[in-house]
Write a protein that holds these residues in place. Sequence first.
Motif, PDB file in Angstrom:
ATOM      1  N   SER A 117      43.151  35.209 -24.402  1.00 54.00           N
ATOM      2  CA  SER A 117      43.161  33.748 -24.535  1.00 54.00           C
ATOM      3  C   SER A 117      43.862  33.329 -25.816  1.00 54.00           C
ATOM      4  O   SER A 117      43.669  33.934 -26.877  1.00 54.00           O
ATOM      5  CB  SER A 117      41.721  33.232 -24.540  1.00 54.00           C
ATOM      6  OG  SER A 117      41.698  31.889 -24.959  1.00 54.00           O
ATOM      7  N   ARG A 118      44.616  32.243 -25.712  1.00 57.63           N
ATOM      8  CA  ARG A 118      45.283  31.726 -26.915  1.00 57.63           C
ATOM      9  C   ARG A 118      44.353  30.850 -27.732  1.00 57.63           C
ATOM     10  O   ARG A 118      44.732  30.373 -28.798  1.00 57.63           O
ATOM     11  CB  ARG A 118      46.524  30.949 -26.489  1.00 57.63           C
ATOM     12  CG  ARG A 118      47.568  31.919 -25.951  1.00 57.63           C
ATOM     13  CD  ARG A 118      48.691  31.273 -25.234  1.00 57.63           C
ATOM     14  NE  ARG A 118      49.169  30.059 -25.891  1.00 57.63           N
ATOM     15  CZ  ARG A 118      50.117  29.294 -25.382  1.00 57.63           C
ATOM     16  NH1 ARG A 118      50.683  29.631 -24.241  1.00 57.63           N
ATOM     17  NH2 ARG A 118      50.515  28.202 -25.997  1.00 57.63           N
ATOM     18  N   ARG A 119      43.156  30.624 -27.242  1.00 56.07           N
ATOM     19  CA  ARG A 119      42.228  29.728 -27.937  1.00 56.07           C
ATOM     20  C   ARG A 119      41.322  30.461 -28.916  1.00 56.07           C
ATOM     21  O   ARG A 119      40.548  29.848 -29.630  1.00 56.07           O
ATOM     22  CB  ARG A 119      41.332  29.026 -26.901  1.00 56.07           C
ATOM     23  CG  ARG A 119      42.078  28.327 -25.792  1.00 56.07           C
ATOM     24  CD  ARG A 119      42.821  27.124 -26.344  1.00 56.07           C
ATOM     25  NE  ARG A 119      41.965  26.369 -27.256  1.00 56.07           N
ATOM     26  CZ  ARG A 119      40.961  25.595 -26.869  1.00 56.07           C
ATOM     27  NH1 ARG A 119      40.722  25.413 -25.598  1.00 56.07           N
ATOM     28  NH2 ARG A 119      40.216  24.963 -27.743  1.00 56.07           N
ATOM     29  N   ILE A 120      41.398  31.798 -28.916  1.00 56.01           N
ATOM     30  CA  ILE A 120      40.387  32.588 -29.629  1.00 56.01           C
ATOM     31  C   ILE A 120      40.810  32.868 -31.076  1.00 56.01           C
ATOM     32  O   ILE A 120      41.897  33.377 -31.326  1.00 56.01           O
ATOM     33  CB  ILE A 120      40.173  33.937 -28.896  1.00 56.01           C
ATOM     34  CG1 ILE A 120      39.679  33.702 -27.469  1.00 56.01           C
ATOM     35  CG2 ILE A 120      39.203  34.846 -29.647  1.00 56.01           C
ATOM     36  CD1 ILE A 120      38.341  33.044 -27.350  1.00 56.01           C
ATOM     37  N   SER A 121      39.909  32.538 -32.014  1.00 56.83           N
ATOM     38  CA  SER A 121      40.182  32.925 -33.400  1.00 56.83           C
ATOM     39  C   SER A 121      39.201  33.995 -33.872  1.00 56.83           C
ATOM     40  O   SER A 121      39.375  34.565 -34.946  1.00 56.83           O
ATOM     41  CB  SER A 121      40.129  31.705 -34.313  1.00 56.83           C
ATOM     42  OG  SER A 121      38.920  31.025 -34.103  1.00 56.83           O
ATOM     43  N   GLY A 122      38.181  34.271 -33.087  1.00 55.91           N
ATOM     44  CA  GLY A 122      37.251  35.357 -33.417  1.00 55.91           C
ATOM     45  C   GLY A 122      36.573  35.797 -32.132  1.00 55.91           C
ATOM     46  O   GLY A 122      36.147  34.960 -31.344  1.00 55.91           O
ATOM     47  N   LEU A 123      36.509  37.118 -31.909  1.00 53.53           N
ATOM     48  CA  LEU A 123      35.900  37.616 -30.664  1.00 53.53           C
ATOM     49  C   LEU A 123      34.921  38.733 -31.003  1.00 53.53           C
ATOM     50  O   LEU A 123      35.302  39.720 -31.647  1.00 53.53           O
ATOM     51  CB  LEU A 123      37.016  38.101 -29.720  1.00 53.53           C
ATOM     52  CG  LEU A 123      36.596  38.570 -28.319  1.00 53.53           C
ATOM     53  CD1 LEU A 123      35.804  37.493 -27.570  1.00 53.53           C
ATOM     54  CD2 LEU A 123      37.833  38.953 -27.499  1.00 53.53           C
ATOM     55  N   PHE A 124      33.666  38.544 -30.586  1.00 47.99           N
ATOM     56  CA  PHE A 124      32.585  39.476 -30.913  1.00 47.99           C
ATOM     57  C   PHE A 124      31.870  39.879 -29.628  1.00 47.99           C
ATOM     58  O   PHE A 124      31.805  39.087 -28.689  1.00 47.99           O
ATOM     59  CB  PHE A 124      31.580  38.803 -31.856  1.00 47.99           C
ATOM     60  CG  PHE A 124      32.198  38.369 -33.162  1.00 47.99           C
ATOM     61  CD1 PHE A 124      32.137  39.178 -34.278  1.00 47.99           C
ATOM     62  CD2 PHE A 124      32.880  37.158 -33.243  1.00 47.99           C
ATOM     63  CE1 PHE A 124      32.735  38.790 -35.473  1.00 47.99           C
ATOM     64  CE2 PHE A 124      33.476  36.760 -34.433  1.00 47.99           C
ATOM     65  CZ  PHE A 124      33.401  37.584 -35.547  1.00 47.99           C
ATOM     66  N   VAL A 125      31.342  41.099 -29.620  1.00 49.15           N
ATOM     67  CA  VAL A 125      30.562  41.560 -28.469  1.00 49.15           C
ATOM     68  C   VAL A 125      29.290  42.213 -29.003  1.00 49.15           C
ATOM     69  O   VAL A 125      29.350  42.992 -29.958  1.00 49.15           O
ATOM     70  CB  VAL A 125      31.334  42.600 -27.624  1.00 49.15           C
ATOM     71  CG1 VAL A 125      30.587  42.884 -26.319  1.00 49.15           C
ATOM     72  CG2 VAL A 125      32.741  42.125 -27.309  1.00 49.15           C
ATOM     73  N   ALA A 126      28.166  41.904 -28.383  1.00 50.02           N
ATOM     74  CA  ALA A 126      26.912  42.537 -28.801  1.00 50.02           C
ATOM     75  C   ALA A 126      26.179  43.077 -27.580  1.00 50.02           C
ATOM     76  O   ALA A 126      25.922  42.322 -26.663  1.00 50.02           O
ATOM     77  CB  ALA A 126      26.022  41.512 -29.503  1.00 50.02           C
ATOM     78  N   PRO A 127      25.830  44.358 -27.522  1.00 45.02           N
ATOM     79  CA  PRO A 127      26.221  45.348 -28.526  1.00 45.02           C
ATOM     80  C   PRO A 127      27.615  45.923 -28.287  1.00 45.02           C
ATOM     81  O   PRO A 127      28.147  46.554 -29.178  1.00 45.02           O
ATOM     82  CB  PRO A 127      25.151  46.442 -28.366  1.00 45.02           C
ATOM     83  CG  PRO A 127      24.685  46.320 -26.952  1.00 45.02           C
ATOM     84  CD  PRO A 127      24.868  44.881 -26.540  1.00 45.02           C
ATOM     85  N   GLY A 128      28.192  45.690 -27.117  1.00 44.58           N
ATOM     86  CA  GLY A 128      29.550  46.192 -26.852  1.00 44.58           C
ATOM     87  C   GLY A 128      29.587  47.688 -26.596  1.00 44.58           C
ATOM     88  O   GLY A 128      28.549  48.365 -26.529  1.00 44.58           O
ATOM     89  N   ASN A 129      30.782  48.202 -26.396  1.00 46.02           N
ATOM     90  CA  ASN A 129      30.973  49.637 -26.154  1.00 46.02           C
ATOM     91  C   ASN A 129      32.304  50.055 -26.768  1.00 46.02           C
ATOM     92  O   ASN A 129      32.999  49.217 -27.366  1.00 46.02           O
ATOM     93  CB  ASN A 129      30.888  49.942 -24.649  1.00 46.02           C
ATOM     94  CG  ASN A 129      31.923  49.174 -23.838  1.00 46.02           C
ATOM     95  OD1 ASN A 129      33.092  49.105 -24.217  1.00 46.02           O
ATOM     96  ND2 ASN A 129      31.512  48.598 -22.716  1.00 46.02           N
ATOM     97  N   ALA A 130      32.652  51.323 -26.597  1.00 46.49           N
ATOM     98  CA  ALA A 130      33.888  51.794 -27.245  1.00 46.49           C
ATOM     99  C   ALA A 130      35.117  51.094 -26.675  1.00 46.49           C
ATOM    100  O   ALA A 130      36.134  50.955 -27.359  1.00 46.49           O
ATOM    101  CB  ALA A 130      34.015  53.310 -27.075  1.00 46.49           C
ATOM    102  N   GLY A 131      35.022  50.620 -25.426  1.00 43.02           N
ATOM    103  CA  GLY A 131      36.142  49.880 -24.833  1.00 43.02           C
ATOM    104  C   GLY A 131      36.306  48.505 -25.478  1.00 43.02           C
ATOM    105  O   GLY A 131      37.422  48.094 -25.811  1.00 43.02           O
ATOM    106  N   THR A 132      35.203  47.790 -25.666  1.00 41.75           N
ATOM    107  CA  THR A 132      35.307  46.454 -26.268  1.00 41.75           C
ATOM    108  C   THR A 132      35.675  46.552 -27.742  1.00 41.75           C
ATOM    109  O   THR A 132      36.264  45.624 -28.301  1.00 41.75           O
ATOM    110  CB  THR A 132      34.000  45.636 -26.120  1.00 41.75           C
ATOM    111  OG1 THR A 132      32.944  46.307 -26.809  1.00 41.75           O
ATOM    112  CG2 THR A 132      33.617  45.466 -24.665  1.00 41.75           C
TER     113      THR A 132
END
Length: 414
Positions: free
Chosen positions: A22-37
Amino acid sequence: MRVLVLGNGAREHAITARFALSRRISGLFVAPGNAGTDALATNLTDLDHTDPQAVLRACREQEINLVFIGSEEPLAAGVADLLADQRIDCVGPPRRTALLESSKAFSKEFMQRNQIPTAAGQTFTQVGPFEEYIRNRKQRVVLKKSGLAAGKGVLESDDTEELIAFGRNVLADDSLVVEQHLVGYEVSVFALTDATDYCLLPSCADYKKAHDGSKGPNTGGMGAVCPVPWLETEAWHQIKSRIVEPTFEALHKEALSFIGVLYFGIMVTEDGPMTLEFNLRFGDPEAQVLLPLIKCDFGSLSEAMVRGKLADFPIEVSQKSAVGIVIAADGYPAEYKTGIPVEGLPETDAIQLYHTATTERDGVLYTGSGRCFTVVGIGREHLDAMNAAYAAAPQVRFNGAWYRHDIGGKIFGP
Ligand code: AMP
Ligand code: GLY
């Protein structure tokens, strides 16, 4: 926009991959996420994503504007309720609506009271009346644990003693829905909603049984296709007019409208489509085949949902087809090991690879789940997508890795 995705599955990896474009994103976080994210976003590995207060703290610390809830546990825990109180935008329903997924007893009653086509059924809370019902039953039944069970709380069997043992076990700490066994083929239908309007996405099908030929125990899903080549136009129209439209009307009427995803698990029978279940999130593995086909900016689409502007949003969906194959660990869906080192992954742009709960230490990738990866092929035609996915699946290598060999291959459905 600064976005936080909650979950650690392949579904959340697919959601994160859309946000990453997305061109709208200035910060992207994942909880807890994985090695892919981790390759696309910042993983908040230590955050308990089912703890509403912990999620709220992370939102404040990281200045998050929008939370996208991928998996069912945070919904049932009330994460969306707390975020709504604190005026943080969230894609995901409040707990009272999430009950449509987290309580099959509640959702059965909702369907029955609103005449939404579903299998005849009733809920039991006591062993005595349940046993009597099973011993005197005249037709094949399916038993469902009412609470969340990751696709494993359902028993289809003709064996009276097996049904009773399963039911007793469930009734020790939950209620039990007993319903008529339906015959047909299944489709998964997803709608996005901004609490006023909704938008229907292309049909998907999930292969629920563990083994080829749809044999063996139920799983969380061993593969998926999008769109569903064997879904007749007539059945799709019936799904829209008899199930989707009346469900949204009923949600409004009962003050259950929400911002998020409504997932209809549907069995297409000789008597028309019947609702098996509702979920309040994308499916896994359906998300892995559906989301890569959404062409519009996912950040803008999510923003339209939280702002109540879905009716005006030009949602664009690719005409291509996607087929996803789940690579599972030895033993799944019964006991399996995690922490198995991954020896190889496909190195081709011809597919997309989504991880579930993987971790990486000292340059080595480890499995973290029973369904470890989803390999997704995309092509102009269904067959191209299938061929791409099956060419890459054997290249996912770890001890005990296995997958179904007939995903997408059956023209009459899973
Ligand atoms: P559910 O969690 O309710 O979607 O059930 C899980 C799976 O069990 C479904 O995807 C179906 O494969 C099967 N199932 C559930 N309900 C029925 C039914 N009434 N008749 C036949 N199969 C069912
Ligand atoms: N694929 C089934 C589910 O996500 O519940």
